[in-house]
Design a protein around this motif. Structure first.
Motif, PDB file in Angstrom:
ATOM      1  N   ASN A  33       0.814  -1.224   0.000  1.00 15.11           N
ATOM      2  CA  ASN A  33       0.000   0.000   0.000  1.00 15.11           C
ATOM      3  C   ASN A  33       0.843   1.267   0.000  1.00 15.11           C
ATOM      4  N   ALA A  34       2.134   1.138   0.289  1.00 18.88           N
ATOM      5  CA  ALA A  34       2.988   2.337   0.267  1.00 18.88           C
ATOM      6  C   ALA A  34       4.141   2.073  -0.700  1.00 18.88           C
ATOM      7  N   LEU A  35       5.348   2.415  -0.262  1.00 20.59           N
ATOM      8  CA  LEU A  35       6.504   2.250  -1.142  1.00 20.59           C
ATOM      9  C   LEU A  35       7.055   0.837  -1.064  1.00 20.59           C
ATOM     10  N   VAL A  36       7.505   0.326  -2.201  1.00 19.75           N
ATOM     11  CA  VAL A  36       8.211  -0.963  -2.194  1.00 19.75           C
ATOM     12  C   VAL A  36       9.505  -0.784  -1.394  1.00 19.75           C
ATOM     13  N   GLY A  37       9.844  -1.772  -0.570  1.00 22.37           N
ATOM     14  CA  GLY A  37      11.114  -1.706   0.163  1.00 22.37           C
ATOM     15  C   GLY A  37      10.983  -1.888   1.656  1.00 22.37           C
ATOM     16  N   GLY A  38       9.828  -1.515   2.224  1.00 28.15           N
ATOM     17  CA  GLY A  38       9.622  -1.699   3.663  1.00 28.15           C
ATOM     18  C   GLY A  38      10.470  -0.761   4.507  1.00 28.15           C
ATOM     19  N   GLN A  39      10.576  -1.112   5.794  1.00 26.60           N
ATOM     20  CA  GLN A  39      11.266  -0.224   6.747  1.00 26.60           C
ATOM     21  C   GLN A  39      12.724   0.053   6.376  1.00 26.60           C
ATOM     22  N   ILE A  40      13.389  -0.917   5.761  1.00 23.59           N
ATOM     23  CA  ILE A  40      14.830  -0.792   5.507  1.00 23.59           C
ATOM     24  C   ILE A  40      15.127   0.277   4.454  1.00 23.59           C
ATOM     25  N   VAL A  41      14.099   0.669   3.725  1.00 21.74           N
ATOM     26  CA  VAL A  41      14.299   1.606   2.621  1.00 21.74           C
ATOM     27  C   VAL A  41      14.876   2.950   3.119  1.00 21.74           C
ATOM     28  N   VAL A  42      14.628   3.279   4.390  1.00 21.08           N
ATOM     29  CA  VAL A  42      15.161   4.547   4.900  1.00 21.08           C
ATOM     30  C   VAL A  42      16.508   4.372   5.606  1.00 21.08           C
ATOM     31  N   THR A  43      17.075   3.182   5.545  1.00 21.75           N
ATOM     32  CA  THR A  43      18.395   2.988   6.170  1.00 21.75           C
ATOM     33  C   THR A  43      19.485   3.294   5.157  1.00 21.75           C
ATOM     34  N   GLN A  44      20.347   4.216   5.555  1.00 17.32           N
ATOM     35  CA  GLN A  44      21.381   4.708   4.644  1.00 17.32           C
ATOM     36  C   GLN A  44      22.473   3.667   4.389  1.00 17.32           C
ATOM     37  N   VAL A  46      23.609  -0.218   5.094  1.00 19.51           N
ATOM     38  CA  VAL A  46      23.462  -1.585   5.588  1.00 19.51           C
ATOM     39  C   VAL A  46      24.837  -2.224   5.427  1.00 19.51           C
ATOM     40  N   GLU A  47      25.440  -2.587   6.553  1.00 18.06           N
ATOM     41  CA  GLU A  47      26.836  -3.054   6.518  1.00 18.06           C
ATOM     42  C   GLU A  47      26.956  -4.560   6.592  1.00 18.06           C
ATOM     43  N   GLU A  54      31.358  -2.967   0.705  1.00 19.95           N
ATOM     44  CA  GLU A  54      31.078  -1.607   1.159  1.00 19.95           C
ATOM     45  C   GLU A  54      29.616  -1.600   1.601  1.00 19.95           C
ATOM     46  N   SER A  55      29.263  -0.673   2.495  1.00 19.04           N
ATOM     47  CA  SER A  55      27.861  -0.643   2.908  1.00 19.04           C
ATOM     48  C   SER A  55      26.990  -0.273   1.700  1.00 19.04           C
ATOM     49  N   VAL A  56      25.742  -0.693   1.777  1.00 20.62           N
ATOM     50  CA  VAL A  56      24.813  -0.460   0.677  1.00 20.62           C
ATOM     51  C   VAL A  56      23.547   0.126   1.295  1.00 20.62           C
ATOM     52  N   SER A  57      22.828   0.957   0.545  1.00 17.43           N
ATOM     53  CA  SER A  57      21.632   1.550   1.154  1.00 17.43           C
ATOM     54  C   SER A  57      20.470   0.559   1.082  1.00 17.43           C
ATOM     55  N   GLU A 157      21.287   4.831  14.414  1.00 16.17           N
ATOM     56  CA  GLU A 157      20.779   6.123  13.937  1.00 16.17           C
ATOM     57  C   GLU A 157      21.456   7.279  14.664  1.00 16.17           C
ATOM     58  N   ALA A 158      21.842   7.065  15.916  1.00 15.56           N
ATOM     59  CA  ALA A 158      22.604   8.107  16.630  1.00 15.56           C
ATOM     60  C   ALA A 158      23.927   8.342  15.907  1.00 15.56           C
ATOM     61  N   LEU A 159      24.584   7.244  15.525  1.00 11.69           N
ATOM     62  CA  LEU A 159      25.852   7.375  14.787  1.00 11.69           C
ATOM     63  C   LEU A 159      25.624   8.120  13.471  1.00 11.69           C
TER      64      LEU A 159
END
Ligand code: NAP
Length: 321
Positions: A33-44, A46-47, A54-57, A157-159
């Motif tokens: 019903n919203a954006l494809v990707g779920g909660q992780i989509v806003v994580t800059q 992912v290590e 390298e980390s990936v968004s 998220e603090a980091l």
């Protein structure tokens, strides 16, 4: 409209289920019903997703999964599922636009952030109170913010917020963080981060925007005021289990119990990802759940073929048993 598998939710679990189901030859639809990707989509960053040195968004990972699922002809529909019903062995999926039938359902609706439920939180949401550092962090360049919670989300998220803010307080209700060691060590080593232990928030204040928070120290039983420009709340997640809650066994927080095949107690209904009861909530475990659920749904459909013939559902798209 009839499908072999209807997947509800297009986060990592739902996308992985779509890849496995569609590639396995099942006629597959995914509702989001919203954006494809779920909660992780806003994580800059992912290590810890294997395969990326390298980390990936979160956006990049899930967008690749989305493309991969579409390549195997999974259909994506931007519709809100309002109810799941049963008609014999068939599942009826009612959305805000249509009614669909499917032989099997995989529920991958994920979770949403828990609220603190303190005075000022709701009134100042969007005016200094946020649940998404990736979305709002850049607004706090040179400012002071507080992050509430001691889990992986709060510490990571603090980091992230130290990229913008001049000072980041982590307010935690105990004297020990819950987050994984590597994140803790990074937080302890970061000069911009100060951890306020054993403390809970009593209220969030500000006229038009956040100006301060009131803290209660549970050890000393003292109350203090802390001036901050933003408050980022990461005090856990609540499963989006509304579609099945009263019909499947859940743990005391509402996460759905499944067996090792991701099967719920309802024949042909599976659950995968953050919505289920499990020990580790990560992208890698969500995609594993999705794969297991799709594999198991396919097997279940084949084993129950006769039931679907009785209810006049086509089984043309099923692979040979
Ligand atoms: P979480 O692990 O449940 O942590 C919630 C934190 O908030 C805990 O420290 C908890 O304190 C605190 N808390 C809960 N209710 C509170 C309240 N009313 N007032 C003050 N503090 C409160 O939640 P999360 O950090 O959002 O993570 C959710 C899941 O996603 C976890 O399984 C986590 O491992 C996973 N995750 C993984 C990653 C990663 O691997 N990179 C990143 C983010 C999240 P207590 O410690 O005292 O209970």
């Amino acid at each position: 409209m009839e499908y072999d598998v209807a997947i509800i939710g297009a986060g990592p679990a739902g996308l992985s289920a779509a890849i496995y189901a569609a590639r396995g030859g099942l006629k597959t639809v995914v509702f989001e019903n919203a954006l494809v990707g779920g909660q992780i989509v806003v994580t800059q960053d992912v290590e810890n997703y294997p395969g990326f040195e390298e980390s990936v968004s979160g956006y990049d990972i899930t967008e690749k999964m989305h493309t991969q699922a579409k390549k195997f002809d999974a259909e994506f529909r931007t519709e809100e599922v309002k109810a799941i019903g049963l008609e014999g062995f068939c599942k009826i999926i009612e959305t805000n636009k249509n009614t669909y039938r499917a032989k099997s359902v995989i529920l991958a609706t994920g979770a949403h952030p828990r609220k603190l439920q303190v005075p000022g939180e709701e009134r100042l949401t969007g005016r200094g109170v946020s649940y998404c550092a990736t979305c709002d962090g850049a607004l706090y360049r040179g400012k002071t913010v507080a992050v509430i919670g001691g889990g992986d989300s709060a510490v990571e998220e603090a980091l992230f917020l130290t990229r913008f803010a001049k000072k980041v307080y982590i307010i935690h209700r105990r004297n020990e963080l819950r987050a994984v060691q590597i994140a803790q060590q990074r937080a302890f080593a970061n000069d911009k981060i100060e951890i306020i232990w054993d403390s809970v928030i009593q209220d969030i204040s500000g006229t038009d925007a956040v100006e301060s928070i009131t803290l209660f120290n549970r050890t000393t039983e003292t109350v203090s005021k802390l001036d901050v420009d933003g408050v980022f709340i990461y005090v856990g997640i609540i499963p989006n289990n509304g579609l099945l809650k009263s019909r499947v066994p859940c743990d005391d927080q509402g996460f759905i119990f499944t067996d090792e095949t991701c099967h719920t107690n309802i024949p042909g209904i599976y659950a995968a990802g953050d919505i289920i009861h499990k020990v580790l909530r990560q992208v890698v475990t969500a995609v594993a759940d999705g794969a297991i659920a799709a594999f198991s749904a396919e097997k279940w459909i084949v084993e129950n073929e006769a039931q679907f013939i009785d209810t006049n559902l086509t089984i043309d798209s099923l692979p040979e048993a």
